[in-house]
Design a protein around this motif. Structure first.
Motif, short mmCIF file in Angstrom:
data_model
loop_
_atom_site.label_atom_id
_atom_site.label_comp_id
_atom_site.label_asym_id
_atom_site.label_seq_id
_atom_site.Cartn_x
_atom_site.Cartn_y
_atom_site.Cartn_z
N TRP A 183 0.82 -1.24 0.11
CA TRP A 183 0.02 0.01 -0.02
C TRP A 183 0.81 1.24 -0.06
O TRP A 183 0.44 2.26 -0.64
CB TRP A 183 -0.92 -0.10 1.22
CG TRP A 183 -1.83 1.25 1.31
CD1 TRP A 183 -2.90 1.29 0.76
CD2 TRP A 183 -1.58 2.42 2.08
NE1 TRP A 183 -3.37 2.58 0.97
CE2 TRP A 183 -2.43 3.28 1.99
CE3 TRP A 183 -0.58 2.75 3.09
CZ2 TRP A 183 -2.54 4.49 2.66
CZ3 TRP A 183 -0.42 4.01 3.63
CH2 TRP A 183 -1.54 5.04 3.30
N THR A 184 1.96 1.06 0.64
CA THR A 184 2.81 2.35 0.93
C THR A 184 3.35 2.78 -0.51
O THR A 184 3.46 3.73 -1.01
CB THR A 184 3.80 2.13 2.09
OG1 THR A 184 3.11 1.88 3.12
CG2 THR A 184 4.54 3.56 2.03
N THR A 185 4.10 1.67 -0.86
CA THR A 185 4.87 1.67 -2.40
C THR A 185 4.03 2.28 -3.19
O THR A 185 4.45 2.94 -4.26
CB THR A 185 5.64 0.81 -2.65
OG1 THR A 185 4.72 -0.45 -2.52
CG2 THR A 185 6.79 0.49 -1.54
N THR A 186 2.53 1.87 -3.09
CA THR A 186 1.76 2.30 -4.47
C THR A 186 1.05 3.82 -4.29
O THR A 186 1.27 4.30 -5.27
CB THR A 186 0.60 1.10 -4.32
OG1 THR A 186 1.00 -0.36 -4.35
CG2 THR A 186 -0.48 1.45 -5.32
N ASN A 187 1.06 4.04 -3.03
CA ASN A 187 0.45 5.34 -2.91
C ASN A 187 1.42 6.64 -2.53
O ASN A 187 0.81 7.84 -2.54
CB ASN A 187 -0.39 5.15 -1.91
CG ASN A 187 -1.75 4.35 -2.16
OD1 ASN A 187 -2.73 4.87 -2.89
ND2 ASN A 187 -1.82 3.15 -1.94
N PHE A 188 2.58 6.49 -2.53
CA PHE A 188 3.62 7.40 -1.95
C PHE A 188 4.80 7.39 -2.56
O PHE A 188 5.33 6.47 -3.13
CB PHE A 188 4.00 7.26 -0.49
CG PHE A 188 2.66 7.64 0.40
CD1 PHE A 188 2.24 9.11 0.58
CD2 PHE A 188 1.86 6.74 0.78
CE1 PHE A 188 1.23 9.36 1.42
CE2 PHE A 188 0.70 6.90 1.84
CZ PHE A 188 0.42 8.30 1.88
N VAL A 189 5.57 8.60 -2.93
CA VAL A 189 6.65 8.77 -3.40
C VAL A 189 7.69 9.55 -2.52
O VAL A 189 6.97 10.69 -1.91
CB VAL A 189 6.75 9.67 -5.09
CG1 VAL A 189 8.02 9.79 -5.42
CG2 VAL A 189 6.27 8.75 -6.00
N GLY A 228 6.34 4.56 -10.15
CA GLY A 228 7.34 3.99 -11.14
C GLY A 228 8.47 5.16 -11.29
O GLY A 228 8.19 6.01 -10.53
N GLN A 229 9.32 4.97 -11.82
CA GLN A 229 10.72 5.56 -11.93
C GLN A 229 10.26 7.02 -12.62
O GLN A 229 10.51 8.20 -12.24
CB GLN A 229 11.79 4.98 -12.95
CG GLN A 229 12.28 3.87 -12.23
CD GLN A 229 13.31 3.18 -12.99
OE1 GLN A 229 13.98 3.86 -13.97
NE2 GLN A 229 13.80 1.91 -12.79
N ALA A 230 9.44 6.86 -13.68
CA ALA A 230 9.08 8.24 -14.23
C ALA A 230 8.14 9.11 -13.27
O ALA A 230 8.50 10.43 -13.33
CB ALA A 230 8.27 8.00 -15.36
N THR A 231 7.35 8.72 -12.39
CA THR A 231 6.71 9.36 -11.63
C THR A 231 7.53 9.84 -10.45
O THR A 231 7.47 11.04 -10.02
CB THR A 231 5.60 8.72 -10.81
OG1 THR A 231 4.77 8.16 -11.91
CG2 THR A 231 4.90 9.48 -10.14
N ASP A 232 8.66 9.21 -10.01
CA ASP A 232 9.49 9.56 -9.18
C ASP A 232 10.39 10.81 -9.60
O ASP A 232 10.52 11.71 -8.86
CB ASP A 232 10.62 8.43 -8.75
CG ASP A 232 10.01 7.43 -7.87
OD1 ASP A 232 8.54 7.48 -7.71
OD2 ASP A 232 10.41 6.13 -7.99
N LYS A 233 10.78 10.77 -10.98
CA LYS A 233 11.34 11.99 -11.31
C LYS A 233 10.53 13.02 -11.62
O LYS A 233 11.11 14.23 -11.12
CB LYS A 233 11.98 11.43 -12.73
CG LYS A 233 13.03 10.33 -12.65
CD LYS A 233 13.50 10.15 -14.10
CE LYS A 233 14.50 8.84 -14.28
NZ LYS A 233 14.81 8.66 -15.60
N MET A 234 9.48 12.83 -11.86
CA MET A 234 8.31 13.92 -12.22
C MET A 234 8.15 14.55 -10.80
O MET A 234 8.22 16.00 -10.66
CB MET A 234 7.10 13.66 -12.55
CG MET A 234 6.20 14.58 -12.98
SD MET A 234 5.00 14.94 -11.48
CE MET A 234 3.88 13.67 -11.69
N ILE A 235 7.89 13.83 -9.69
CA ILE A 235 7.79 14.41 -8.32
C ILE A 235 8.74 15.20 -7.92
O ILE A 235 8.77 16.22 -7.22
CB ILE A 235 7.32 13.43 -7.50
CG1 ILE A 235 5.81 12.86 -7.82
CG2 ILE A 235 7.00 13.91 -6.06
CD1 ILE A 235 4.83 13.83 -7.65
N ALA A 236 9.97 14.57 -8.06
CA ALA A 236 11.35 15.20 -7.56
C ALA A 236 11.55 16.57 -8.26
O ALA A 236 11.63 17.56 -7.44
CB ALA A 236 12.50 14.44 -7.73
#
Length: 968
Positions: free
Chosen positions: A596-602, A619-627
């Protein structure tokens, strides 16, 4: 008796005869003899009267008057009696035996004479009415003879009448009537002669129009011969009537042809060289009728052309679409020649709209190709949502079909793990978060479907469970909605613990049943259960803290600033999970919370913050986008405010200050992705080129060269969803203007009205069936390739005909032809090579040239295709030598016509004036230059009207050319 009394006695009584009968009586009354004829002589009375007369002269006058009165009275009484008597031809002439009361018997003869005449007249009237009625019945019968008829009728209607007076009166009436019948019969016979003459004229005119082959000049020549020939029918028709018949016949022929306006030129446009008059000039009243008939013919011809052209136009449009789908634009010259009646486009605007659409299609193909490339390079996340969806479906449709197959075939269940792994790899490669909608529809909705009555899981359920178990968490979240995921959680957990699929299936459905919901509520209110569960949840959530931070921050002292967000949300999720899984162990709960945590948070490691994301978006793309977005927020609001993104659910975000606890703004997940794509994929060079493009568009100096040069940049912008940065309207305006300019730059080459009826092929040995089928094959190629070679081949085939054995050329002294006008004399130097290309065996060449052996239709087609390129090249060379750059400005149809002329005349010294005419713009000069005349074997010059008309039809549009050639 006193005189006064005598006057009263002899006063004429009122006539009781009806008014109509009195009128008839007066009409037929005749002078009567007033001499008194007594029944016997009385000398004493005569002497007395004579004496009295000599004694009194007035007595003689009195006696005469008295006799006249009595005679008239007797005659009128006879008339009256005859008018009311029965009309029996045998008995009607019998006079009544006794005299009516009041009539002097001395005047019996007057009574009888009047009775007989009136009776005869009455019988005559009846007879003439019967004769007239019988005449109307018989007058139009074949072989009717009026003299015999009248004689027969007279005999019939006087038979049985014995009294001569009555019979004479009947005959007199019939004879008088016969004059009118004879006049009417003469008129009928004259009308019949005229009708017969008209039928003859119509037949002659029909043959003449057919032989004229819809050539107005030949039709005019036919009429001249017809009108000058001193035939017997000219006794019954005037020249204006003859002209009227011709107009009627031409109009009928035009209607039969479904519209042939060219025919009417013979009536009012071609003048007699001797008189300077047209045919219509001889009957001025017909001018309006000719104009109306021509207008009707033009309208009908347009309808016919449009109808007959439709199959070809449909195929041509399909072929164009296929060509465009393959990335090949239809040339402007081809589109320009497809504007007009019976063509693809009714106007320049419609053609320009198609040109714009085909460019958009090709641009779309380039966009999709670029999207596929980016996906394969791990940049699927950067694509616009619609392109992400398209690529996702393109990449996964095959896999989805195999999964759908497993729903009908239990044997394929074993392959689902491989299918799930392939699907996961595709999404991992593209780093995109848009699923295949077809697969989502297959999987979801199971929670709303009641369990199977047999108690066994359905095939669809087993497929969904197998996928759920095989998918990684992020892919599960893409394809399974919350309800279906809950159902699958229970089933997979039960089967993994050793429970049978049947029991797990029932348990899974019970867990989402209304009864289970009630049990959850009751259980959650139990203090003992709550205490035990809370202890388990607290430990699991504490372990979850470590799971969130273990990969980024060693130790427990540097936990994320907003870890409470996860703690609060995790606690709620743990409580929900334990209500639905009351017997879950600590390890199961920990595993669920980790997922649940890895699915809903970056985890933004730079700011050490946990940022919520929509389910399945990880996913990696969302991680980069949020950062990147977090860094941009600090640039925008300042580090001191500690700005961060807070997920409010459903992809909606607040921009909050962690320090001041205030909302700085709002945004969405899609907006965050869009701005990230724009910032990270558009380079500085791209921005400079884009500024140049927009600057030129705004300044009005954008060119097609600019558009073509920047096409790759615009493709890139469209694929990443930044097409709003492109000056689309300005680009469309420039391309539309360029299209109109290209159309205007095409030379105007027409050969006048194109008739839909073709004259026969001059080549007497022509194989008409082969001619039509070969033309059809060439035209089938034309609709797809739109090339000059196929158009010329079709045109030449129709003009030359197809001859499979060497036969004399229609032109005297030209030698023999074979195939489609392949002249053995003119091509003597290349025959062997041409035959080789056509697939004709070398050993057969001499026999074929000598006319002792035939070639096949296929060989004839290949021979034409092998030969024509020489003439295309020669035509092009001739045009370019005189007018550099002009060949490419011509449409394929115009090039085909020019090449066909070159093929026919073969002498390029004679061909030059035709080229000059094309570019002169002088229509009369063009028509004259392209009119082909040949000298036949008898030394007579003839116009090749078929060839000229074929070229006119080709220039009128390939669809019309095809329709005309297939209907002749």
């Amino acid at each position: 008796m006193p005189r006064q009394a005598q006057q009263q006695i002899t006063a004429r009584p009122q006539d009781a005869t009806p008014q109509r009968q009195r009128e008839v009586t007066q009409i037929v009354a005749r002078p009567v003899d007033t001499t008194v004829h007594g029944s016997s002589s009385n000398s004493e009375l005569d002497g007395l009267i004579s004496g009295l007369a000599s004694f009194n002269p007035h007595l003689q006058t009195y006696v005469k008057q008295e006799n006249e009165f009595n005679a008239k009275e007797a005659a009128l009484t006879g008339e009256s009696q005859a008018l009311t008597a029965s009309l029996d031809p045998v008995n009607a002439s019998r006079v009544p035996e006794s005299m009516p009361e009041g009539v002097n018997p001395a005047f019996r003869e007057h009574f009888d004479s009047s009775y007989r005449k009136i009776t005869g007249q009455r019988l005559g009237i009846e007879a003439t009415a019967a004769i007239s009625a019988e005449y109307d019945k018989q007058k139009m019968t074949d072989g009717f003879n009026v003299d015999g008829f009248l004689s027969e009728q007279l005999q019939q209607h006087t038979a049985g009448i014995s009294d001569p007076t009555v019979r004479d009166e009947v005959a007199k009436q019939a004879i008088q009537m016969s004059r009118g019948i004879r006049e009417q019969d003469n008129k009928i016979k004259l009308g019949q002669l005229k009708d017969s003459t008209l039928q003859s004229v119509n037949a002659v005119m029909g043959n003449g129009i057919e032989q004229a082959g819809n050539d107005p000049h030949k039709l005019f020549e036919f009429y001249q011969g017809l009108s000058s020939d001193n035939k017997a029918w000219q006794q019954y028709l005037t020249r204006p009537e003859l002209v009227q018949q011709l107009v009627t016949k031409v109009a009928a022929q035009s209607i039969n042809d479904k519209g042939s306006p060219a025919l009417f030129d013979a009536l009012d446009k071609i003048k007699d060289p001797k008189t300077g008059m047209t045919i219509a000039d001889t009957n001025a009243e017909l001018g309006v009728h000719i104009a109306q008939a021509r207008k009707h013919a033009e309208a009908e011809q347009e309808k016919r052309i449009e109808r007959d052209s439709q199959p070809f136009l449909t195929k041509q449009r399909v072929d164009w679409d296929v060509s465009v789908e393959a990335g090949n634009l239809i040339p402007v010259e081809v589109l320009a020649n497809s504007i007009g009646v019976g063509k693809q486009f009714s106007s320049h605007e419609a053609a320009a709209a198609f040109d714009r659409q085909q460019r958009e299609k090709v641009a779309g193909m380039m966009d999709r190709a670029e999207a596929l490339r980016r996906w394969d390079n791990g940049e699927g996340w950067a694509l616009a949502p619609d392109l992400q969806k398209w690529v996702s479906e393109q990449k996964t449709d095959g896999i989805v079909k195999s999964i759908a197959g497993a729903m009908n075939d239990p044997a394929q269940l074993a392959n689902l793990k491989d299918a799930a792994n392939q699907l996961a790899r595709i999404h991992a490669t593209g780093q995109a978060t848009i699923p295949n909608e077809g697969l989502k529809r297959l999987i979801n909705g199971l929670s709303a479907v009641p369990p199977d009555a047999s108690g066994k899981p359905s095939q669809r359920f087993l497929v969904a469970a197998a996928l759920y178990k095989s998918f990684p968490d992020n892919i599960r979240n893409l394809y399974f909605d919350e309800d279906t995921a809950g159902l699958m959680d229970g089933f997979v957990a039960e089967t993994d613990s050793g429970v049978t699929p049947e029991s797990a299936y029932q348990t899974a459905y019970r867990s989402i049943s209304p009864e289970a919901k009630a049990q959850e509520k009751e259980r959650s209110s139990n203090p003992e259960w709550r205490a035990k569960t809370n202890k388990l949840i607290t430990k699991a959530v504490d372990e979850m803290h470590w799971q969130v931070t273990k990969d980024f921050i060693p130790g427990r002292d540097n936990l994320p600033v907003n870890l409470g967000v996860v703690t609060h949300g995790g606690t709620l999720e743990a409580q929900r999970f334990m209500r639905t899984h009351p017997n879950a162990s600590e390890d199961v709960l920990k595993a669920h919370l980790e997922k649940w945590t890895t699915t809903n948070f970056v985890h933004d490691t730079e700011a050490n913050l946990l940022i919520g994301i929509p389910p399945g978006a990880g996913g990696q793309a969302t991680d980069k986008m949020i950062a990147w977005q977090q860094a941009e927020l600090i640039k925008q609001y300042g580090k001191d405010k500690q700005p961060t993104l807070v997920h409010m659910g459903n992809g909606q975000y607040d921009i909050r200050s962690e320090k001041y606890l205030e909302v700085l703004g709002k945004t969405t997940f899609d907006q965050l992705n869009n701005s990230f794509r724009s910032a990270t994929t558009i380079t500085d060079d791209d921005r400079r080129a884009l500024a140049e493009l927009n600057g030129k568009a705004k300044g009005g100096n954008l060119s097609t060269d600019d558009i073509n040069r920047m096409a790759p940049l615009m493709t890139k912008l469209r694929t990443i969803g930044q097409d709003n940065l492109i000056p689309t309207k300005a680009i469309n305006d420039v391309q539309d203007k360029a299209f109109r300019a290209a159309v205007a730059n095409i030379p105007k080459l027409t050969l006048g009205a194109a008739s839909s009826v073709l004259a026969p092929t001059p080549q007497s040995a022509n194989d008409a069936q082969a001619q039509k089928s070969s033309t059809f094959r060439f035209m089938q190629n034309v609709s797809g390739r739109t090339g000059t070679l196929d158009l010329t081949a079709a045109l030449t085939t129709q003009g030359e005909g197809v001859v499979l054995k060497a036969s004399p050329d229609p032109a005297g002294g030209a030698g023999n032809n074979i195939g489609m006008g392949y002249n053995l004399k003119a091509n003597a130097g290349t025959i062997k090579e041409d035959f080789r290309k056509a697939g004709i065996p070398p050993e057969a060449t001499d026999e074929i040239i000598a006319g002792r052996k035939s070639i096949t239709q296929e060989q004839a087609e290949r021979l034409l295709i092998a030969t024509l390129p020489r003439y295309v090249d020669k035509a092009k060379t001739t045009v370019e030598a005189k007018y550099p750059g002009m060949w490419n400005r011509l449409t394929p149809q115009q090039q085909a016509v020019i090449t066909d002329v070159a093929y026919q005349v073969r002498d390029f010294n004679k061909f030059g004036p035709s080229i000059d005419a094309v570019f002169s713009g002088d229509q009369e000069r063009i028509n004259k230059a392209f009119k082909v005349v040949y000298t036949d074997r008898n030394g007579i010059q003839k116009e090749d009207t078929r060839r000229n008309n074929l070229r006119a039809n080709m220039l009128a549009g390939t669809a019309k050319f095809n329709a005309v050639t297939m209907n002749n």
